[in-house]
Design a protein around this motif. Structure first.
Motif, short mmCIF file in Angstrom:
data_model
loop_
_atom_site.label_atom_id
_atom_site.label_comp_id
_atom_site.label_asym_id
_atom_site.label_seq_id
_atom_site.Cartn_x
_atom_site.Cartn_y
_atom_site.Cartn_z
N ASN A 106 -81.14 -29.89 98.66
CA ASN A 106 -81.74 -31.06 97.99
C ASN A 106 -83.27 -31.07 98.17
N ARG A 107 -83.65 -30.81 99.42
CA ARG A 107 -85.12 -30.76 99.65
C ARG A 107 -85.76 -29.63 98.85
N LEU A 108 -85.06 -28.49 98.77
CA LEU A 108 -85.59 -27.36 97.99
C LEU A 108 -85.76 -27.76 96.51
N SER A 109 -84.78 -28.47 96.00
CA SER A 109 -84.87 -28.92 94.61
C SER A 109 -86.05 -29.86 94.41
N THR A 110 -86.20 -30.75 95.43
CA THR A 110 -87.34 -31.68 95.36
C THR A 110 -88.67 -30.92 95.38
N ARG A 111 -88.76 -29.92 96.29
CA ARG A 111 -90.01 -29.11 96.40
C ARG A 111 -90.28 -28.37 95.08
N VAL A 112 -89.22 -27.81 94.53
CA VAL A 112 -89.40 -27.07 93.28
C VAL A 112 -89.91 -28.00 92.18
N THR A 156 -87.99 -22.40 87.22
CA THR A 156 -86.78 -22.76 86.47
C THR A 156 -85.58 -21.97 86.98
N GLY A 157 -85.86 -20.63 87.23
CA GLY A 157 -84.79 -19.82 87.80
C GLY A 157 -84.36 -20.33 89.16
N ILE A 158 -85.38 -20.73 89.96
CA ILE A 158 -85.05 -21.25 91.30
C ILE A 158 -84.18 -22.49 91.19
N ILE A 159 -84.52 -23.37 90.24
CA ILE A 159 -83.75 -24.61 90.09
C ILE A 159 -82.30 -24.29 89.70
N ASN A 160 -82.19 -23.34 88.74
CA ASN A 160 -80.83 -22.98 88.32
C ASN A 160 -80.04 -22.40 89.49
N GLU A 161 -80.71 -21.45 90.23
CA GLU A 161 -80.03 -20.84 91.37
C GLU A 161 -79.69 -21.90 92.44
N SER A 162 -80.63 -22.87 92.64
CA SER A 162 -80.40 -23.92 93.65
C SER A 162 -79.21 -24.78 93.26
N GLN A 163 -79.11 -25.08 91.96
CA GLN A 163 -77.98 -25.90 91.52
C GLN A 163 -76.66 -25.18 91.75
N GLN A 164 -76.68 -23.85 91.43
CA GLN A 164 -75.45 -23.09 91.67
C GLN A 164 -75.10 -23.05 93.16
N ALA A 165 -76.17 -22.82 94.00
CA ALA A 165 -75.94 -22.78 95.44
C ALA A 165 -75.43 -24.14 95.94
N LEU A 166 -75.98 -25.24 95.36
CA LEU A 166 -75.58 -26.58 95.77
C LEU A 166 -74.10 -26.82 95.42
N GLN A 167 -73.74 -26.35 94.24
CA GLN A 167 -72.33 -26.50 93.88
C GLN A 167 -71.42 -25.73 94.83
N HIS A 227 -80.68 -15.58 97.61
CA HIS A 227 -81.47 -15.72 96.38
C HIS A 227 -82.54 -16.78 96.53
N ILE A 228 -82.14 -17.90 97.18
CA ILE A 228 -83.15 -18.95 97.41
C ILE A 228 -84.29 -18.43 98.24
N ALA A 229 -83.97 -17.67 99.30
CA ALA A 229 -85.03 -17.12 100.16
C ALA A 229 -85.93 -16.17 99.39
N ALA A 230 -85.30 -15.30 98.55
CA ALA A 230 -86.10 -14.35 97.76
C ALA A 230 -87.01 -15.08 96.78
N ILE A 231 -86.45 -16.09 96.12
CA ILE A 231 -87.28 -16.87 95.18
C ILE A 231 -88.41 -17.58 95.90
N ALA A 232 -88.12 -18.10 97.09
CA ALA A 232 -89.16 -18.77 97.87
C ALA A 232 -90.28 -17.81 98.22
N GLN A 233 -89.89 -16.59 98.61
CA GLN A 233 -90.92 -15.58 98.93
C GLN A 233 -91.73 -15.22 97.69
#
Length: 580
Positions: free
Chosen positions: A387-393, A457-468, A528-534
């Motif tokens: 959730n925090r990652l989504s907020t940061r994005v 946008t990719g990060i958000i999509n990946e984050s949503q999938q990870a959240l699910q 994936h989240i870590a890679a996108i963050a980097q």
């Protein structure tokens, strides 16, 4: 010293010199040439006279030999022919038809120097007579005659002015019949009378031509130097910065007229150029001030963007750390799930000995419950992180929107600067290059923000999938907790419900296998989240580097604008010295 003279003075000196020098050379040459020719002619006259006298004496002597006349009569006739008849006073009047000059006459000596023929001293002995220089000229005259004839010169008093002397020349020859030394002599000035006349004519002609030439030269140099002085005066005024000089009114068709017309054209062109330059200076100063203000505004905006990018970089780095931590926790969770699988296997193997190990099974279930709760807590943590990652994005996307807006504004400012540079003409070429570079940087910033937005946008999509996936894992964890609780109760009733425990163990095994299957997906999503963050962190660093380069370019633009303004002020100061 000649270089300090005016053009008119130089022309006068050169022209008069060129006028006088040939005249003097011609006059002098004519005089000396005439004198030399007259001297030669006079000498020939004297020699011819003597030779003619000898012929007459020879003819008279022939008559003597024929007996027609006596020798005395013949000698008297010779005297009359050479000089003239004797008057009562004993002096002979010079009546000879032979022209020997104004003061020329014949005379004759015998070998002893006695004047046998003379207009006044006939019968006198002249052997010892000396000239004014003490020379015994009569002896030389006789000696020349005896040696075949020749000329003798000496100084003698002038007949009209005894106080002065002149050079006399005498030609003498020996008469073989009577032994007379016949001589014809005169003053050389009689020969040179024609030369003196030529000299007088040349002098008068030279004087008249010199006076006329000087008058013409003075008129010509005046007409030539007057427009030159006028041109020089106007040129000096123009050189001293006075551009209000009036046009030259010179109607000459020569080079001076061409020079005057060229000067008028030059002065008009200089006035037009100076006025154009002055107008351009005002425009350059205004453009430089406007550019300086734009540079300051752009620099401030870039600094604000840099601060926002720094915050984004900090948040992205924190996100990468959180992702890394989540990945580690997921590793731990995987290990725990593997342990649960092992315990479940043991429970299955030992189900036959449940009664004997009921207490041990209860303890294991208690442990399993704790682990399940821990897994449930980790699931909650991962959800919070996502959730925090989504907020940061979302925040990053907002900042990227701000950057994109600023890039569009910078591009617009660069376009305005290019327009101003085009108005500045030649002086704005360097500024146009800088504006083009700013525009390119703005386009690059806009493209980079687009890339970052696409990545986010990719990060958000990946984050949503990870959240699910995490929510699913959490549901499974809740179910696992419930199953563990049920298993614990079953263990409490194990003696009475062995079959239910076995069934529950199979159900637990099924759920654990499900967790094991989902743990790989969760771990992959977190990776994936870590890679996108980097990647976001790297992109943010690139954007920060681009902003720094943009700041340096803006600083260079501001410096160039300041230098342009200073150059315009300096040029304005120099032009202010000119009077338009």
């Amino acid at each position: 010293m000649f270089n300090n003279k005016t053009i008119r003075t130089k022309m006068l000196i050169v022209s008069i010199t060129l006028l006088l020098l040939p005249s003097l050379v011609i006059g002098t040459t004519a005089y000396f040439s005439s004198k030399e020719n007259l001297d030669i002619t006079g000498e020939k006259s004297l020699k011819n006279g003597v030779e003619m006298a000898l012929q007459i004496i020879d003819a008279l002597n022939q008559q003597v030999e024929d007996g027609s006349i006596t020798i005395e009569e013949a000698q008297e006739q010779a005297r009359i022919y050479l000089i003239g008849p004797k008057k009562e006073d004993g002096i002979r009047e010079i009546q000879s038809t032979v022209d020997l000059g104004e003061h020329g006459y014949f005379n004759a000596f015998n070998e002893k120097g006695i004047d046998v023929v003379h207009y006044s001293d006939e019968g006198d002995n002249s052997w010892e007579i000396k000239d004014v220089n003490g020379k015994l000229f009569v002896q030389k005259v006789i000696n020349k005659a005896q040696n075949g004839g020749g000329f003798t010169t000496y100084e003698w008093k002038l007949p009209n002015n005894p106080e002065k002397t002149g050079e006399k020349i005498v030609y003498s020859a020996l008469d073989p019949n009577w032994g007379w030394v016949v001589a014809a002599g005169t003053y050389k000035m009689d020969f040179n009378a024609g030369a003196n006349q030529v000299l007088a004519i040349v002098a008068v002609t030279l004087t008249i031509s010199t006076v006329i030439g000087i008058i013409i030269i003075i008129w010509f140099t005046g007409s030539l130097s007057k427009p030159l002085r006028l041109v020089t005066k106007h040129v000096n005024r123009l050189a001293n910065g006075d551009l209000t000089v009036e046009p030259l009114d010179i109607n000459n068709k020569d080079e001076i007229g061409i020079l005057a017309n060229d000067f008028n054209v030059m002065a008009a062109n200089m006035r037009e150029i100076i006025q154009t330059v002055e107008h351009s200076i005002h425009q350059v100063n205004a453009s430089a001030e406007n550019l300086n203000a734009i540079s300051e505004e752009t620099s401030a905006s870039s600094q604000e963007i840099g601060g926002a990018i720094d915050e984004i970089a900090s948040g992205t780095a924190k996100q990468a750390e959180d992702a890394e931590m989540s990945n580690k926790k997921m590793g731990n969770l995987s290990t725990q799930i593997e342990k649960v699988e092992q315990l479940n296997e043991k429970m299955t193997v030992q189900s036959q000995a449940a009664n004997e190990a009921s207490q041990s099974g209860l303890a294991q279930m208690t442990s399993l419950q704790l682990k399940s709760e821990e897994a449930n807590q980790l699931s909650h943590t991962v959800v919070e992180v996502m959730n925090r990652l989504s907020t940061r994005v979302t925040e990053i996307e907002n900042v990227i929107s701000v950057i994109h807006t600023i890039s569009d504004q910078t591009n617009l400012l660069a376009l305005n600067a290019s327009i101003e540079a085009a108005r500045a003409g030649e002086h704005g070429k360097g500024f146009a290059v800088v504006a083009e570079e700013v525009r390119k940087l703005a386009e690059q910033s806009s493209q980079a923000t687009g890339d970052v937005r696409q990545t986010l946008t990719g990060i958000i999509n990946e984050s949503q999938q990870a959240l699910q996936a995490i929510e699913l894992s959490q549901n499974l964890s809740n179910e696992q907790t419930k199953a563990v609780s049920d298993t614990k109760q079953s263990f409490e009733l194990i003696v009475d419900s062995m079959k239910e425990i076995v069934s529950s163990i199979h159900e637990v095994d099924h759920e654990v296998q499900g967790m094991s299957a989902h743990k790989g997906e969760v771990q992959t999503a977190i990776e994936h989240i870590a890679a996108i963050a980097q990647q976001s962190s790297a992109s943010t660093e690139e954007i920060a580097a681009s902003m720094e380069e943009q700041l340096r370019a803006i600083a260079a633009i501001a410096n160039a604008a300041e230098q342009l303004n200073e150059a315009g002020d300096e040029l304005k100061q120099k032009i202010s010295r000119l009077r338009l």
